[in-house]
Enzyme design. Structure first.
Site, PDB file in Angstrom:
ATOM      1  CD  GLU A 210      11.590 -11.478 -16.036  1.00 30.84           C
ATOM      2  OE1 GLU A 210      11.262 -12.178 -15.068  1.00 30.84           O
ATOM      3  OE2 GLU A 210      11.242 -10.280 -16.156  1.00 30.84           O
TER       4      GLU A 210
ATOM      5  CB  CYS B 219      -0.864   0.043   1.252  1.00 32.70           C
ATOM      6  SG  CYS B 219      -1.907  -1.410   1.438  1.00 32.70           S
TER       7      CYS B 219
ATOM      8  CD  GLU C  23       4.779  -8.969 -13.945  1.00 36.35           C
ATOM      9  OE1 GLU C  23       5.960  -9.039 -14.249  1.00 36.35           O
ATOM     10  OE2 GLU C  23       4.400  -8.583 -12.828  1.00 36.35           O
TER      11      GLU C  23
ATOM     12  CG  ASN D 158       2.506  -0.876   3.443  1.00 34.69           C
ATOM     13  OD1 ASN D 158       1.960  -1.925   3.104  1.00 34.69           O
ATOM     14  ND2 ASN D 158       3.708  -0.535   3.038  1.00 34.69           N
ATOM     15  N   GLY D 159       0.760  -2.955   5.727  1.00 32.69           N
ATOM     16  CA  GLY D 159       1.242  -4.119   6.458  1.00 32.69           C
ATOM     17  C   GLY D 159       0.076  -4.965   6.936  1.00 32.69           C
TER      18      GLY D 159
ATOM     19  CD1 TRP E  71      -2.428  -4.824  -4.704  1.00 32.83           C
ATOM     20  CD2 TRP E  71      -1.977  -6.074  -2.901  1.00 32.83           C
ATOM     21  NE1 TRP E  71      -2.226  -6.120  -5.115  1.00 32.83           N
ATOM     22  CE2 TRP E  71      -1.948  -6.897  -4.051  1.00 32.83           C
ATOM     23  CE3 TRP E  71      -1.719  -6.644  -1.661  1.00 32.83           C
ATOM     24  CZ2 TRP E  71      -1.671  -8.258  -3.986  1.00 32.83           C
ATOM     25  CZ3 TRP E  71      -1.450  -8.000  -1.592  1.00 32.83           C
ATOM     26  CH2 TRP E  71      -1.422  -8.793  -2.749  1.00 32.83           C
TER      27      TRP E  71
ATOM     28  CE  LYS F 181       8.132  -8.963 -16.231  1.00 30.64           C
ATOM     29  NZ  LYS F 181       9.206  -8.713 -15.312  1.00 30.64           N
TER      30      LYS F 181
ATOM     31  CE  LYS G 102       8.558  -1.953  -9.293  1.00 36.42           C
ATOM     32  NZ  LYS G 102       8.857  -2.832 -10.435  1.00 36.42           N
TER      33      LYS G 102
ATOM     34  NE  ARG H 266       4.432   1.493  -1.343  1.00 40.57           N
ATOM     35  CZ  ARG H 266       5.590   0.971  -1.007  1.00 40.57           C
ATOM     36  NH1 ARG H 266       6.646   1.249  -1.720  1.00 40.57           N
ATOM     37  NH2 ARG H 266       5.703   0.182   0.026  1.00 40.57           N
TER      38      ARG H 266
ATOM     39  CG  HIS I 180      10.064 -35.960 -20.882  1.00 41.66           C
ATOM     40  ND1 HIS I 180      10.296 -37.291 -21.109  1.00 41.66           N
ATOM     41  CD2 HIS I 180      11.196 -35.312 -21.230  1.00 41.66           C
ATOM     42  CE1 HIS I 180      11.543 -37.449 -21.566  1.00 41.66           C
ATOM     43  NE2 HIS I 180      12.109 -36.251 -21.642  1.00 41.66           N
TER      44      HIS I 180
HETATM   45  C1  F6R Z   1       7.695  -9.136 -11.928  1.00 42.05           C
HETATM   46  C2  F6R Z   1       7.865  -8.484 -10.665  1.00 42.05           C
HETATM   47  C3  F6R Z   1       7.864  -9.308  -9.431  1.00 42.05           C
HETATM   48  C4  F6R Z   1       9.061  -8.890  -8.552  1.00 42.05           C
HETATM   49  C5  F6R Z   1       9.014  -9.626  -7.208  1.00 42.05           C
HETATM   50  C6  F6R Z   1      10.200  -9.292  -6.339  1.00 42.05           C
HETATM   51  O1  F6R Z   1       7.720  -8.227 -12.984  1.00 42.05           O
HETATM   52  O2  F6R Z   1       7.995  -7.299 -10.598  1.00 42.05           O
HETATM   53  O3  F6R Z   1       7.916 -10.660  -9.730  1.00 42.05           O
HETATM   54  O4  F6R Z   1      10.224  -9.179  -9.232  1.00 42.05           O
HETATM   55  O5  F6R Z   1       7.838  -9.293  -6.530  1.00 42.05           O
HETATM   56  O6  F6R Z   1      10.243  -7.931  -6.023  1.00 42.05           O
HETATM   57  P1  F6R Z   1      11.566  -7.272  -5.498  1.00 42.05           P
HETATM   58  O7  F6R Z   1      12.578  -7.365  -6.571  1.00 42.05           O
HETATM   59  O8  F6R Z   1      11.186  -5.865  -5.174  1.00 42.05           O
HETATM   60  O9  F6R Z   1      11.991  -8.044  -4.280  1.00 42.05           O
END
Ligand code: F6R
Length: 613
Positions: free
Chosen positions: A486, A2, A493, A102-103, A76, A490, A608, A27, A509
């Site tokens: 990766e 948040c 998400e 936040n938390g 969030w 992407k 984020k 966030r 397999h």
């Molecule tokens: C994907 C993404 C998430 C972060 C993950 C770790 O695009 O952004 O998978 O990589 O939540 O976040 P950090 O790097 O901030 O620990």
């Protein structure tokens, strides 16, 4: 998770809070709200709206509020669905105390039941309302808001960054932190609180970064910081060096696109000053990882989450291949609960863009308790993981605003290259000649990334062709397989498309059963020694009617022959390809998300910075 912002000063707090919330929206963005002390009414007035900050702004336009003290929040959801009533700020029963949080308060049910038995009525499903009520409960007893906050904090278990204002004390706000980021911004005749710097960068660069178990009492001309024993403590002012432009879109349609295009600079910034002037090794900001320390290390462990984890897997692959030290890896949420095999002879690499991810932070703490040496690779300077790890290597990607991580990944992968070279040279596993060859190739990476970015219009056309895809497979071998993981993340998400990354040789397999005519398969084949193997897997899916989009090395004639579409990356040293091969994948996910009409920078259900478990 948040976003929190708060203001005390002489301006009207509302525009300051709204601008801050817009910057923090990445966030969390399922609801937002502000609480402002209105001098005309002598009351704290709250305005909240489900959905984006824009909805809150519209509501405030219809029902204007003015005041020089206020707190704001973008949410969030963790407890209770997104709704006006569950949005923050939360009031205590009498409207005396307003709180943003936040938390997660773990024992909120217990506290709530006690307060209910004393006649307190609750209106929301949130844990945060309990904090507001508990503070009021103590305030009614002692008549001092700071004392009441301290007493409430003694009862609360869990994680929190809190912003608190009180009707009877319109000259101050109170902030408290435990396992959630919170800074105090220091202005002239005005002060701020914020979850991160972007919210207040317009007004100040001077901050106090709050540590766990610190409480700040913030007036317009003064800030006092206490520990939980109520002793006043002094803190150093931390001056942020980000530019305002770094936190703006600068003409790009989305932050994600801007951040993708920033990657040549990010990689170049990460390489600058990292090579020793005499060309004999890598310089890592004084990190204590020399020959002597390395002798005591018999195992390396990579821990991280999501994209950062995949960057870590690149590190694992390279260190094992080049240095021949065993490297284990785990996503942090598994590591922290599995009783990992680590001790004082283990080096734990904890990778995180935000430096606040709850699981990674707990993994760091566990590793430290077991005596392991912890090296954090972190982007956000002064973040909790950076502060708690033994050593920290900053990735210097600048603020990453888009929820989907792009430039931070490239910075993390660059850090993995540097770390591998450093360990290899310190432990005598790499010849000077080989080091110099790789160094030369690394210095070319920024221009190679530029060359790939110039093909963005081609990737956009792929989007138009493949926009109808319902399932996408990413296949590759070795380092290419990590890149596939990766790329697939992407696409999931931001494009909300189901996709599977598979080790190309494993496809037969089982999962090959899912390939049907028109399934899109993205084949990543940059490793010369594995190329024919991957190509044969590509032929297998083609034989079953799949459409194939390949990412391969420049000039590969077989790619031209077998792929429906392809994008070439410039030739480079084989260990460096993950950085380059990932760029077309980022662009592809981006254009697919735009093509599907999704909110690229704020994808559904995501935030984020994941500061809860
Ligand atoms: C994907 C993404 C998430 C972060 C993950 C770790 O695009 O952004 O998978 O990589 O939540 O976040 P950090 O790097 O901030 O620990």
């Amino acid at each position: 998770m948040c976003g929190i912002v708060g203001y005390v000063g002489d301006r009207n707090a509302v525009p300051v809070l709204l601008q801050g919330l817009k910057k923090l929206e990445y966030r969390g963005y399922d609801s937002a709200g502000v609480a402002v002390y209105s001098e005309t009414d002598g009351e704290v007035v709250v305005c909240k709206a489900k959905g984006r900050v824009e909805n809150l702004e519209n509501k405030l336009y219809d029902h204007p509020v003015k005041g020089r003290l206020g707190i704001g929040h973008t949410r969030w959801a963790t407890h209770g669905v997104p709704s006006d009533v569950n949005a923050h700020p939360h009031f205590s029963s009498s409207g005396e105390v307003a709180v943003v949080h936040n938390g997660i308060i773990e024992n909120y049910m217990e506290i709530k039941e006690i307060l209910q038995s004393k006649g307190y009525e609750f209106v929301s499903e949130t844990d945060t309302e309990t904090v507001a009520q508990l503070i009021e409960y103590y305030y009614n007893d002692c008549g001092d808001i700071t004392d009441a906050v301290f007493r409430a904090l003694e009862k609360i278990d869990g994680s929190y960054a809190l912003g608190i204002i009180c009707r009877d004390f319109p000259d101050r706000m109170i902030a408290a932190k435990k396992n959630g980021p919170l800074i105090v911004g220091l202005g002239e005749g005005e002060n701020f609180i914020a979850s991160d710097m972007t919210a207040i960068l317009k007004y100040t660069r001077n901050t106090y970064v709050l540590e766990d178990d610190e409480v700040a009492v913030i007036y317009k001309d003064d800030v006092k910081i206490f520990n939980l024993d109520r002793q006043e403590i002094s803190k150093e002012v931390y001056v942020v060096n980000w530019s305002i432009e770094a936190a703006e879109k600068s003409g790009y349609d989305h932050f994600m696109l801007k951040e993708i295009f920033e990657q040549p600079k990010v990689v170049s910034d990460n390489l600058n000053h990292r090579f020793k002037a005499d060309g004999t090794g890598v310089y890592l900001d004084g990190i204590k990882l020399d020959r002597e320390v390395l002798k005591s290390i018999n195992k390396i462990y990579v821990v991280a989450c999501g994209t950062a984890y995949y960057a870590g897997l690149v590190g694992k692959f390279l260190i094992e291949k080049i240095v021949r030290i065993p490297v284990n890896s785990d996503v942090a949420s598994e590591f922290r609960y599995k009783d990992p095999l680590i001790d004082e002879n283990t080096l734990v690499l904890a990778i995180s863009q935000s430096g606040e991810t709850a699981d990674t932070l707990e993994a760091v703490r566990l590793a430290k308790r077991r005596g392991a040496k912890v090296l954090a690779i972190v982007n956000v300077v002064g973040s909790t993981i950076a502060r708690e790890a033994g050593d920290v290597l900053y990735t210097m990607a600048g603020p990453e605003i888009s929820v989907a991580s792009t430039k931070a990944f490239s910075a993390q992968v660059t850090a993995m290259f540097l770390l591998t070279l450093h360990i290899a040279m310190e432990s005598g596993r790499m010849s000077l000649e080989e080091f110099r060859e790789i160094k030369h190739e690394m210095e070319l990476l920024p221009s190679h990334i530029n060359a790939i970015l110039s093909q963005a219009p081609i990737v956009k056309r792929f989007m138009e062709k493949y926009i109808d895809s319902k399932n996408v497979f990413y296949i590759g071998r070795g380092l290419d397989y990590i890149v596939c993981r990766e790329g697939s993340l992407k696409l999931k998400e931001i494009a909300y498309l189901h996709s599977e990354p598979y080790a190309a040789g494993e496809l037969k397999h089982g999962p090959i059963a899912l390939i049907e005519p028109s399934t899109l398969v993205i084949g990543v084949a940059t490793q010369q020694e594995l190329f024919t193997k991957t190509l044969s897997n590509i032929k297998e899916v083609k034989a079953r009617g799949a459409r194939v989009l390949m990412i391969a090395m420049e000039g590969s004639t077989e790619t031209k022959e077998f792929a429906d579409d392809y994008i070439f990356i410039p030739r480079t040293h084989p260990i460096l390809t993950p950085l380059l091969a990932n760029i077309p994948q980022q662009l592809f996910a981006y254009y697919m998300a735009v093509g599907l009409g999704n909110d690229v920078d704020k994808p559904r259900n995501l935030a984020k910075s994941v500061t809860v478990e």
